[in-house]
Design an enzyme around this catalytic site. Sequence first.
Site, PDB file in Angstrom:
ATOM      1  N   LYS A 719      51.880  42.140  35.737  1.00 20.82           N
ATOM      2  CA  LYS A 719      52.433  42.578  34.527  1.00 20.82           C
ATOM      3  C   LYS A 719      52.168  41.628  33.400  1.00 20.82           C
ATOM      4  O   LYS A 719      52.095  40.255  33.933  1.00 20.82           O
ATOM      5  CB  LYS A 719      54.075  42.385  34.838  1.00 20.82           C
ATOM      6  CG  LYS A 719      54.485  43.766  35.868  1.00 20.82           C
ATOM      7  CD  LYS A 719      54.281  45.149  34.997  1.00 20.82           C
ATOM      8  CE  LYS A 719      54.458  46.358  36.054  1.00 20.82           C
ATOM      9  NZ  LYS A 719      55.761  46.551  36.376  1.00 20.82           N
ATOM     10  N   ARG A 754      55.677  46.275  45.198  1.00 21.73           N
ATOM     11  CA  ARG A 754      54.439  46.803  44.778  1.00 21.73           C
ATOM     12  C   ARG A 754      53.482  46.011  44.157  1.00 21.73           C
ATOM     13  O   ARG A 754      53.539  45.616  43.213  1.00 21.73           O
ATOM     14  CB  ARG A 754      55.014  48.062  43.999  1.00 21.73           C
ATOM     15  CG  ARG A 754      54.027  49.053  43.556  1.00 21.73           C
ATOM     16  CD  ARG A 754      54.597  50.135  42.748  1.00 21.73           C
ATOM     17  NE  ARG A 754      53.619  51.151  42.415  1.00 21.73           N
ATOM     18  CZ  ARG A 754      52.834  50.982  41.295  1.00 21.73           C
ATOM     19  NH1 ARG A 754      53.031  49.906  40.408  1.00 21.73           N
ATOM     20  NH2 ARG A 754      52.073  52.189  40.752  1.00 21.73           N
TER      21      ARG A 754
END
Length: 776
Positions: A719, A754
């Site tokens: 991210k 994830r």
Amino acid sequence: MAQQPSATAHHAVPDLPMTDKICIRDLTVRNIIGVDAWERSKRQPIIINLVVYTSVSQAGDTDHLPYSIHYGVLCKTVEAHSEKTECRSVEALADSIARVVITKCHAPKITVRIDKPRALLHAASAGVEITRQRSDYTEDQLAGIVPCPLKFKPDDIIFVKDLKLSCIIGVNPWEREEEQIVILNLQIYPGLDESDDRRPDYVSSTHNYRTIVRTITKYIEASSYKTVEAFVTSVARIAIEKCHVSKITVKMEKPSAIVFAGSAGVEITRDRAFFANAHNASNKTHTRGMSSISTVYGLPGSMDHKIQKRGPVPAHLKHEVFLALGSNLGDSAANLTNALKMLEKDDHVRVVDTSFLYETPPMYVTDQPPFLNAACKVKTDLEPRALLAKIKEIEAEMGRDFNTVRNGPRPIDIDILLYDHIEYSDDVLTIPHISMQEREFVLRPLCDIAKDVEHPKLYRHISQLLSQLLLKQSEQPSEGHIHKSVPLRGKIWHWDAKTYIMGILNTTPDSFSDGGNYSTTESAALRAQQLVDDGADIIDIGGMSTRPNSEEISEEEEIRRVVPVIQLLRARGFEHPISVDTFRASVADAAVEAGADLINDVSAGRRDPAMYAVMAKWNVPVCLMHMRGDSKTMMSLTDYGENNDVIAEIAKDLNKSVQRAIAAGVHRWNIIVDPGVGFAKDGEQSLQVLRRLPELIQESPSSKSPLAGYPCLVGPSRKAFIGKLIQQQDAMKRTWGTAAACTASVAGGAGIVRVHDVKEIRDVIKVSDAIWRVHA
């Protein structure tokens, strides 16, 4: 000694107004009434105050006692009646005193107030005050020929006197540092519409001062208020919205507020209409801004009208029942699901909530497979015996053999645990269930959906019964462990066994780190197998990028990218669970039909409320993720209020989605939550999510999060906030930053991470699990 007044004493002067009063103050008797502060059924002091409304005019004129009611006779009558009467509720005792005074002392009207000084540990007393007159009863009820059901009247009150709580309250700096004692006095007005049970010697939880005080205490002592006004308003709101009382007066005093005064405080009276009107006003304000909000969120107006719920519970299903379900033969998870469907076959039962799922070791008969256990809450119009008959029919239809060993293996077992708040017993059925308090495999799932429900006989909440049982079991050798579980692709996964790894497979040309790498069906299938070989437990296939500012594609194109990959994998014998990453109901429906096992919705049903119906239709695990807006707008929606409390907002927003899913028929045991790291959250907010993850999902006595106990997925992989922290613009080179975020996720209690880099993160998770996860 003066004689007791005759039955004709008052009939001789029917025109005299009954405005005079004969009073008995603080008559103390010894009585077994309900339970004491330690919830023991023992004799305890009861303080009785009486006001008899009559006319003393004739006795005053003649100085002749038979024209009045002798307070000595009145006192002895009440004392004798009270000490020989054993009641479960103060309401029943007060009502019986009113009837005996009306009958034996010929009182036309009486107010009875009963205080129990030993009712609560932290209050001076609790009790009830009622006013009755002869016309409130039939002659058969007064004579004791027929039972007299409890029925509240407009002037009745239930009260709690001088409840002492410790909390942070005040605006001064020193008041923010240390808890202080506050004193609460409560008056609950039952109202005319509350007593639909019509049973003698019974009080519902709506009128149970013990339940109300527990609920208020739990919220208040964990809270922090600056003003007394906010404090008393919160108490009133909790009583009305959580305990469902119709009206309440709350008086709060701070003994330490003013140096030269005994106390200072505030008193308010609130009813349901007050908070309903405030809510409606808030909704109107919100609605005025909906056009702009809807544009920002990319939604065509309000979502609620589009949610495909099963419809409201029919009005004729007025009884609330809790059932226990268990299975250890065949496909146990499917057996439980089928049993719930069969309960709803006609219009007599509606399943309104389900617990999480627990795999439990067998009890009593230990030489058999483990059980899957769950609980459900249903609404029904069937009486107890009729409901039992329906349950037995279901068990027989599903293949249960009633001639086998008791407590032995069975495809399905359904027990009635609680039915409203009644006690019932005959030769085949006992309610509440006679052994529920000694069975962890019953109490754990029941606590998921009924933790604040009080056991009608044991006077304890279900959560208290579980705590007491666990404490008792901690002193004994363990005979096995109970696992919170989820059925996934024909297997039962234990959430406490390990942190599962979800491997990311993007079949998109524009994903932020691997766009275009696996955009053909063959390359995607090969990548799926590689992820499994690297250590992935689940493969998450997505056909549309949800990165900030990405373009949305059509539903048909998203299906074209995803479904053939799933079909190819299943055709090649790929047996690992497959998740479909989509917020569109049509895509999820097609993917599950093709062989997907889990629905991963980044919008938690907000973008396409039809998704809830698809989730319920397929009965597969689902992940509900927190986000705001869409890919174009979400990073402009990072305002989480004055305190930037992102955790509180996530809990509130996700709980709404969870409740909508449950209302649509999704089982609680299939729900996974995801706080949405990086979605509508800036870097500091994403770090706050990881830092405070335990507040959101971990169960504890002090937890206030509605998501506590739900399995959690966290997806920090590559991210932007990680790239900013490590000054790495290339998303492919953020593996070890991702590893740190995954470690924090495991420490916070995540059940699934994830990630893109499965091989590297696999080892990170193994070590993190060894440090933080308690293995069963």
